[in-house]
Structures are given as C-alpha cells and as structure tokens.
Design an enzyme around this catalytic site. Structure first.
Site, PDB file in Angstrom:
ATOM      1  N   CYS A 166      14.675  57.727 102.860  1.00 16.98           N
ATOM      2  CA  CYS A 166      15.596  58.735 102.999  1.00 16.98           C
ATOM      3  C   CYS A 166      15.589  59.692 103.882  1.00 16.98           C
ATOM      4  CB  CYS A 166      15.922  59.064 101.489  1.00 16.98           C
ATOM      5  SG  CYS A 166      16.999  60.509 101.323  1.00 16.98           S
ATOM      6  N   CYS A 222      20.808  57.471 108.354  1.00 17.14           N
ATOM      7  CA  CYS A 222      20.874  57.546 107.084  1.00 17.14           C
ATOM      8  C   CYS A 222      20.607  56.251 106.485  1.00 17.14           C
ATOM      9  CB  CYS A 222      22.135  58.001 106.544  1.00 17.14           C
ATOM     10  SG  CYS A 222      22.356  57.898 104.326  1.00 17.14           S
TER      11      CYS A 222
HETATM   12  N1  DGL Z   1      19.942  57.415 102.190  1.00 17.25           N
HETATM   13  C1  DGL Z   1      19.797  58.868 102.392  1.00 17.25           C
HETATM   14  C2  DGL Z   1      19.411  59.142 103.750  1.00 17.25           C
HETATM   15  O1  DGL Z   1      19.042  58.466 104.569  1.00 17.25           O
HETATM   16  C3  DGL Z   1      20.575  60.159 101.646  1.00 17.25           C
HETATM   17  C4  DGL Z   1      22.106  59.667 101.037  1.00 17.25           C
HETATM   18  C5  DGL Z   1      22.526  60.804 100.467  1.00 17.25           C
HETATM   19  O2  DGL Z   1      21.992  60.756  99.229  1.00 17.25           O
HETATM   20  O3  DGL Z   1      23.332  61.546 100.755  1.00 17.25           O
HETATM   21  O4  DGL Z   1      19.676  60.366 104.179  1.00 17.25           O
END
Ligand code: DGL
Length: 254
Positions: free
Chosen positions: A70, A180
């Site tokens: 993440c 993301c």
């Molecule tokens: N998947 C996450 C990232 O790579 C975050 C998505 C979220 O929860 O807003 O930033």
C-alpha cells in the site's frame, strides 16, 4: 513461516499476485483492513492508528517478512514499523524514478491517493529526482472504491478517468505511474485512454524482486515443499470463505 501482505483493502492483491508468480514455494497471510478502507482520503493520524493495529495483529500471527502493499500506508508509517519490528519490512512508493529515467523527456503522470500525493515522502521523492517540471500528480480516490466494490465495467471507469484527466493533454505523457496498488486492476483501461506508446507502470514487479533478494540475503527463503497457500484476514477476522479475494486474484491474471 509465512510472508505477510498488508493493504487497506484489495489493492495489495495485485502485489500478492506477483509474489505467487515469482515465489510459488512461499506461503502467505493477506490482511485487508476492510473496516477502515479507504485510507487515502483520511487523515494521516487516523490512518497511522489503523496501520499500527493491523501490523500488530499480523506480527502476532507470526510472519517472517512483511510487504506493506500500500503506497499510502508506506508513506505514513514505514519508518515507524521498521523501528518497531525485527522482521524485514518492504514498502511501496510510486515508481517515479524509473519512469523519469526511461521516459525520453516526455511528461510523467503519477496517479495515487490524495494522502500519498500530499505526504512529504512523495514530495521529497519528486524533488530529489530533479525533474519536478515534467511530473504531474493526480489523485484518483474513487478508483479505490470502484475496486473495493468490484466495479470493472470499462465504460464506468473510462467515464471517471475522462472526467478526472480531461484537462490534461494525454498525448504529452510518456509514462503513467500507478502509485496506488488498487490501480493495476485498471491498467488496460488506462492503456486505452493514453497513446499506445505511453507506458503504464506499477511498482509490483520491482517490489517482489526486492522481496526475493531480502529473503535470500536473510536466509528466510522457504525450503518446504508445499507453497502458494494464503490465509486471508479482513480487519483481524479470518475469512472463512476466500471466494471474494480469490476472485480478485483471478482478474489480475493476464
Ligand atoms: N492501496 C492503497 C495504496 O496503494 C490505498 C488505497 C486506499 O485505501 O485509499 O495507496
């Protein structure tokens, strides 16, 4: 011992998928903080609490390494996590550096969550590269919601991206960085929107290459026979039915 993967939701599945391809002998714990997703539109302090709670839980389950799959969580808490735990912890950040290096001076578009783009970690990364004048950042928070709700209708996603990116001259961009982990689910839709010679890149391969090296260097690679098993947790609750997560694993397959 297993390798932990952590994300606010299903985004980290795109990274786990790469791990299953490159490290099929390993076993995994996947933790999605489904109670608190999305992270990217919340305050730094709130998200930090969620991350500490989730990783504490994972550490209690016993993991030999952790991938913070993440970008948002990485920018908020990676240093703190590394100070707290003794197992190796890998984070993810938008792959801006290789994008700038391989881009022949065309513009680079970084798409990520609002929190990732507003954090110091991202700003420092862009400043350090010395190419801030060719890098544009756009927050696409709704794309996280679409992925969480299993919305993969191309027309819906195209309409959303057109609305968000309509004011940019898309022909100017040599590279789009998916900053993301939820966004690689929509890689093909991005590719449709941009010229054919625009590269749509993510950090998933690079992260798993690095994970491989870390496991080898720390003598943590498994030598057991049976690999590829995954236990899924949704905010601390073991998933009795892995169906939801396995569906996401299937659609990321080429
Ligand atoms: N998947 C996450 C990232 O790579 C975050 C998505 C979220 O929860 O807003 O930033």
């Amino acid at each position: 011992m297993r390798i932990g993967f952590f994300d606010s939701g299903v985004g980290g599945i795109t990274v786990l998928h790469e791990a299953l391809c490159q490290l099929p002998a390993e076993n995994y714990i996947y933790y999605a903080d489904t109670k608190n997703v999305p992270y990217g539109t919340k305050s730094k302090e709130e998200v930090r609490e969620y991350i500490l709670q989730a990783v504490d839980f994972m550490a209690g389950e016993g993991i030999k390494a952790l991938v913070v799959a993440c970008n948002t969580a990485t920018s908020i808490a990676i240093n703190e996590l590394r100070r707290k735990y003794s197992f190796p912890i890998l984070g993810m950040e938008p792959a801006v550096k290789p994008a700038v290096e391989n881009n022949c001076n065309r513009r680079v578009l970084v798409v990520a969550t609002p929190l990732t783009l507003q954090e110091e970690k991202y700003k420092n990364l862009v400043t350090k590269l010395g190419h801030a004048h060719i890098i544009d950042g756009v927050a696409l928070p709704e794309l996280v919601g679409f992925a969480e709700n299993y919305v993969f209708d191309e027309q819906i996603i195209l309409a959303y991206l057109n609305e968000k990116l309509g004011c940019f001259n898309l022909k100017d961009y040599g590279t789009v960085v998916l900053g993301c982990t939820h966004f690689p689910f929509y890689k093909k839709v991005f590719q449709k929107l941009f010229p054919v010679d625009t590269d749509i890149v993510d950090g998933n391969k690079g992260t798993i290459n690095y994970l491989k090296k870390i496991l080898t260097d720390n003598k943590l690679s498994t030598d057991e026979g049976l690999g590829g098993r995954i236990v899924f947790y949704s905010s601390g609750q073991k998933e009795p039915d892995d169906c939801r997560y396995n569906n996401y694993l299937k659609i990321i397959k080429p």
